[in-house]
Write a protein that holds these residues in place. Structure first.
Motif, PDB file in Angstrom:
ATOM      1  N   LYS A 123      28.200  35.989  37.655  1.00 19.67           N
ATOM      2  CA  LYS A 123      27.881  34.570  37.498  1.00 19.67           C
ATOM      3  C   LYS A 123      28.925  33.744  38.258  1.00 19.67           C
ATOM      4  CE  LYS A 123      25.783  33.546  33.807  1.00 19.67           C
ATOM      5  NZ  LYS A 123      25.337  33.230  32.417  1.00 19.67           N
ATOM      6  N   ALA A 124      28.523  33.172  39.398  1.00 17.36           N
ATOM      7  CA  ALA A 124      29.465  32.496  40.293  1.00 17.36           C
ATOM      8  C   ALA A 124      30.162  31.310  39.633  1.00 17.36           C
ATOM      9  CB  ALA A 124      28.743  32.044  41.560  1.00 17.36           C
ATOM     10  N   ARG A 125      29.447  30.555  38.810  1.00 17.78           N
ATOM     11  CA  ARG A 125      30.057  29.357  38.212  1.00 17.78           C
ATOM     12  C   ARG A 125      31.158  29.703  37.216  1.00 17.78           C
ATOM     13  NH1 ARG A 125      28.132  28.419  33.097  1.00 17.78           N
ATOM     14  NH2 ARG A 125      26.157  29.408  32.520  1.00 17.78           N
ATOM     15  N   CYS A 126      31.220  30.952  36.785  1.00 20.36           N
ATOM     16  CA  CYS A 126      32.242  31.358  35.809  1.00 20.36           C
ATOM     17  C   CYS A 126      33.478  31.966  36.467  1.00 20.36           C
ATOM     18  CB  CYS A 126      31.659  32.356  34.810  1.00 20.36           C
ATOM     19  SG  CYS A 126      30.385  31.670  33.740  1.00 20.36           S
ATOM     20  N   LEU A 127      33.402  32.250  37.763  1.00 15.72           N
ATOM     21  CA  LEU A 127      34.549  32.851  38.459  1.00 15.72           C
ATOM     22  C   LEU A 127      35.464  31.738  38.956  1.00 15.72           C
ATOM     23  CD1 LEU A 127      35.694  35.606  39.297  1.00 15.72           C
ATOM     24  CD2 LEU A 127      34.491  35.354  41.475  1.00 15.72           C
ATOM     25  N   SER A 128      36.675  31.700  38.402  1.00 16.17           N
ATOM     26  CA  SER A 128      37.581  30.580  38.669  1.00 16.17           C
ATOM     27  C   SER A 128      38.815  31.012  39.443  1.00 16.17           C
ATOM     28  CB  SER A 128      38.016  29.965  37.336  1.00 16.17           C
ATOM     29  OG  SER A 128      38.849  30.887  36.627  1.00 16.17           O
ATOM     30  N   LEU A 129      39.613  30.013  39.828  1.00 14.49           N
ATOM     31  CA  LEU A 129      40.873  30.297  40.502  1.00 14.49           C
ATOM     32  C   LEU A 129      41.798  31.115  39.606  1.00 14.49           C
ATOM     33  CD1 LEU A 129      41.628  26.844  42.186  1.00 14.49           C
ATOM     34  CD2 LEU A 129      40.628  28.880  43.228  1.00 14.49           C
ATOM     35  N   LYS A 130      41.682  30.922  38.299  1.00 17.05           N
ATOM     36  CA  LYS A 130      42.533  31.667  37.371  1.00 17.05           C
ATOM     37  C   LYS A 130      42.246  33.164  37.433  1.00 17.05           C
ATOM     38  CE  LYS A 130      44.109  31.833  32.563  1.00 17.05           C
ATOM     39  NZ  LYS A 130      43.967  31.261  31.207  1.00 17.05           N
ATOM     40  N   HIS A 131      40.999  33.533  37.607  1.00 14.04           N
ATOM     41  CA  HIS A 131      40.657  34.951  37.716  1.00 14.04           C
ATOM     42  C   HIS A 131      41.376  35.587  38.907  1.00 14.04           C
ATOM     43  CE1 HIS A 131      37.201  33.601  35.218  1.00 14.04           C
ATOM     44  NE2 HIS A 131      37.331  34.805  34.693  1.00 14.04           N
ATOM     45  N   PHE A 132      41.356  34.878  40.040  1.00 19.52           N
ATOM     46  CA  PHE A 132      42.032  35.402  41.226  1.00 19.52           C
ATOM     47  C   PHE A 132      43.550  35.429  41.025  1.00 19.52           C
ATOM     48  CE2 PHE A 132      38.019  33.819  43.109  1.00 19.52           C
ATOM     49  CZ  PHE A 132      37.596  34.998  43.717  1.00 19.52           C
ATOM     50  N   ALA A 133      44.104  34.380  40.435  1.00 15.94           N
ATOM     51  CA  ALA A 133      45.557  34.296  40.241  1.00 15.94           C
ATOM     52  C   ALA A 133      46.062  35.408  39.333  1.00 15.94           C
ATOM     53  CB  ALA A 133      45.924  32.929  39.666  1.00 15.94           C
ATOM     54  N   CYS A 134      45.305  35.745  38.294  1.00 17.18           N
ATOM     55  CA  CYS A 134      45.759  36.736  37.311  1.00 17.18           C
ATOM     56  C   CYS A 134      45.749  38.159  37.849  1.00 17.18           C
ATOM     57  CB  CYS A 134      44.907  36.656  36.049  1.00 17.18           C
ATOM     58  SG  CYS A 134      45.295  35.211  35.021  1.00 17.18           S
ATOM     59  N   VAL A 135      45.099  38.381  38.986  1.00 17.36           N
ATOM     60  CA  VAL A 135      45.126  39.722  39.594  1.00 17.36           C
ATOM     61  C   VAL A 135      45.869  39.721  40.925  1.00 17.36           C
ATOM     62  CG1 VAL A 135      42.996  40.429  38.450  1.00 17.36           C
ATOM     63  CG2 VAL A 135      42.879  39.395  40.721  1.00 17.36           C
ATOM     64  N   GLY A 136      46.522  38.606  41.244  1.00 21.49           N
ATOM     65  CA  GLY A 136      47.311  38.528  42.474  1.00 21.49           C
ATOM     66  C   GLY A 136      46.482  38.431  43.738  1.00 21.49           C
ATOM     67  N   ALA A 137      45.265  37.915  43.634  1.00 23.10           N
ATOM     68  CA  ALA A 137      44.368  37.810  44.786  1.00 23.10           C
ATOM     69  C   ALA A 137      44.360  36.396  45.350  1.00 23.10           C
ATOM     70  CB  ALA A 137      42.949  38.211  44.387  1.00 23.10           C
ATOM     71  N   SER A 138      43.953  36.278  46.602  1.00 22.98           N
ATOM     72  CA  SER A 138      43.896  34.977  47.255  1.00 22.98           C
ATOM     73  C   SER A 138      42.800  34.112  46.645  1.00 22.98           C
ATOM     74  CB  SER A 138      43.611  35.154  48.753  1.00 22.98           C
ATOM     75  OG  SER A 138      43.299  33.911  49.353  1.00 22.98           O
ATOM     76  N   PRO A 139      43.106  32.860  46.327  1.00 21.69           N
ATOM     77  CA  PRO A 139      42.086  31.952  45.793  1.00 21.69           C
ATOM     78  C   PRO A 139      41.041  31.573  46.839  1.00 21.69           C
ATOM     79  CG  PRO A 139      44.118  30.760  46.204  1.00 21.69           C
ATOM     80  CD  PRO A 139      44.432  32.216  46.414  1.00 21.69           C
ATOM     81  N   GLN A 140      41.318  31.901  48.105  1.00 17.28           N
ATOM     82  CA  GLN A 140      40.358  31.619  49.177  1.00 17.28           C
ATOM     83  C   GLN A 140      39.355  32.751  49.382  1.00 17.28           C
ATOM     84  OE1 GLN A 140      43.809  30.549  49.915  1.00 17.28           O
ATOM     85  NE2 GLN A 140      42.970  28.628  49.133  1.00 17.28           N
ATOM     86  N   THR A 141      39.404  33.775  48.558  1.00 15.29           N
ATOM     87  CA  THR A 141      38.490  34.904  48.704  1.00 15.29           C
ATOM     88  C   THR A 141      37.039  34.435  48.581  1.00 15.29           C
ATOM     89  OG1 THR A 141      40.117  36.389  47.701  1.00 15.29           O
ATOM     90  CG2 THR A 141      37.839  37.169  47.809  1.00 15.29           C
ATOM     91  N   PRO A 142      36.196  34.699  49.579  1.00 17.59           N
ATOM     92  CA  PRO A 142      34.786  34.285  49.480  1.00 17.59           C
ATOM     93  C   PRO A 142      34.071  35.055  48.367  1.00 17.59           C
ATOM     94  CG  PRO A 142      35.388  34.848  51.745  1.00 17.59           C
ATOM     95  CD  PRO A 142      36.495  35.335  50.869  1.00 17.59           C
ATOM     96  N   PHE A 143      33.143  34.392  47.670  1.00 16.48           N
ATOM     97  CA  PHE A 143      32.374  35.102  46.657  1.00 16.48           C
ATOM     98  C   PHE A 143      31.008  34.455  46.474  1.00 16.48           C
ATOM     99  CE2 PHE A 143      34.653  31.816  44.275  1.00 16.48           C
ATOM    100  CZ  PHE A 143      33.697  31.338  43.380  1.00 16.48           C
ATOM    101  N   THR A 144      30.082  35.273  46.019  1.00 13.38           N
ATOM    102  CA  THR A 144      28.749  34.808  45.659  1.00 13.38           C
ATOM    103  C   THR A 144      28.396  35.406  44.302  1.00 13.38           C
ATOM    104  OG1 THR A 144      27.716  36.644  46.852  1.00 13.38           O
ATOM    105  CG2 THR A 144      27.917  34.559  48.026  1.00 13.38           C
ATOM    106  N   GLY A 145      27.387  34.845  43.656  1.00 13.52           N
ATOM    107  CA  GLY A 145      26.949  35.355  42.367  1.00 13.52           C
ATOM    108  C   GLY A 145      25.463  35.658  42.352  1.00 13.52           C
ATOM    109  N   LEU A 146      25.020  36.317  41.306  1.00 15.46           N
ATOM    110  CA  LEU A 146      23.602  36.623  41.148  1.00 15.46           C
ATOM    111  C   LEU A 146      22.851  35.377  40.697  1.00 15.46           C
ATOM    112  CD1 LEU A 146      23.861  40.066  39.318  1.00 15.46           C
ATOM    113  CD2 LEU A 146      23.836  39.594  41.786  1.00 15.46           C
ATOM    114  N   ARG A 147      21.537  35.459  40.731  1.00  9.62           N
ATOM    115  CA  ARG A 147      20.715  34.322  40.313  1.00  9.62           C
ATOM    116  C   ARG A 147      20.967  33.984  38.841  1.00  9.62           C
ATOM    117  NH1 ARG A 147      14.791  36.472  42.055  1.00  9.62           N
ATOM    118  NH2 ARG A 147      15.292  37.143  44.187  1.00  9.62           N
TER     119      ARG A 147
END
Length: 244
Positions: A123-147
């Motif tokens: 679910k794309a609307r639920c994936l936030s910058l905090k998710h990326f920060a908590c795993v040490g990933a770039s907040p600029q990582t492109p992502f898409t979600g399912l319908r």
């Protein structure tokens, strides 16, 4: 041959079908697993970040039970959105892969060209910058979600029976959208991370369709397990080639 120790799966409180490839199906793994369910962890609360300290303690309690009573040597959880809980879980439990998103920094090192690594999430609307920060990933990582409210969502909500073909088409659709998103940013998709732990049944199809490397909860679990369970090698030098 000695029996291999198990990997522990800390699972959310869910009821949908889990075919081969799903995190909680024993056929998905080349070693034994033990599954423990956290009754307090509903998908809605985890997806929307509404978990509490009590929920964290429930995960820790179940993780410790899997280690102490079931003999598990490493742990993974059944939802990639638990990335925001990872720092808390990792401070209490050893060798725990709280989210498939933990692999993003490794993927970025392997594919350093900008916009060559992306995420397909539930679910794309639920994936936030905090998710990326908590795993040490770039907040600029492109992502898409399912319908939203698509086949995949309705299956996981137990509204319809498991629909492999319908779910596959939604994952591939999100993959093609991710590919176009990376191109729009001047990149070329080379590696995909499947956030959802129910997506690995479709990993091979994503790899073929998009011609990319695919990482998921199974690649994370196998990596953590292989670090915990090492093979013993007999010390023996190879024989020299004949004629030398």
């Amino acid at each position: 041959m000695n029996q291999l120790p198990p990997l522990g799966i800390i699972q959310l409180n869910t009821r949908f079908a889990r075919p081969a490839g799903d995190i909680s199906n024993p056929a998905s793994w080349p070693f034994p697993i033990r599954v423990g369910v956290v009754a307090e962890a509903t998908p809605k609360a985890i997806l929307e970040g509404g978990w509490s300290e009590d929920t964290v303690l429930a995960f820790v309690k179940e993780g410790r039970r899997l280690i102490e009573e079931e003999g598990c040597v490493a742990l993974v959880t059944s939802c990639g959105f638990l990335a925001t809980m990872h720092p808390l879980l990792a401070s209490h439990l050893p060798s725990i892969g709280s989210s498939a998103l933990l692999q993003l920094p490794i993927m970025k090192a392997l594919y350093p060209v900008p916009n060559s690594v992306g995420v397909i999430c539930f679910k794309a609307r639920c994936l936030s910058l905090k998710h990326f920060a908590c795993v040490g990933a770039s907040p600029q990582t492109p992502f898409t979600g399912l319908r939203e409210n698509g086949v995949f969502s309705r299956v996981l909500n137990c509204e319809i029976p498991y629909d492999h073909d319908g779910m596959l088409q939604e994952v591939l659709e999100a993959g093609r959208e991710l590919q176009e998103l990376c191109r729009s940013k001047g990149g070329e998709l080379r590696a995909v991370l499947l956030e959802c732990t129910n997506m690995p049944p479709f990993s091979a199809a994503v790899a073929r369709e998009l011609n990319v490397a695919v990482y998921d909860i199974l690649t994370l679990g196998k990596m953590i397990y292989s670090a915990a369970v090492k093979e013993e090698y007999e010390f023996r030098l190879p024989s020299p080639p004949r004629g030398m």
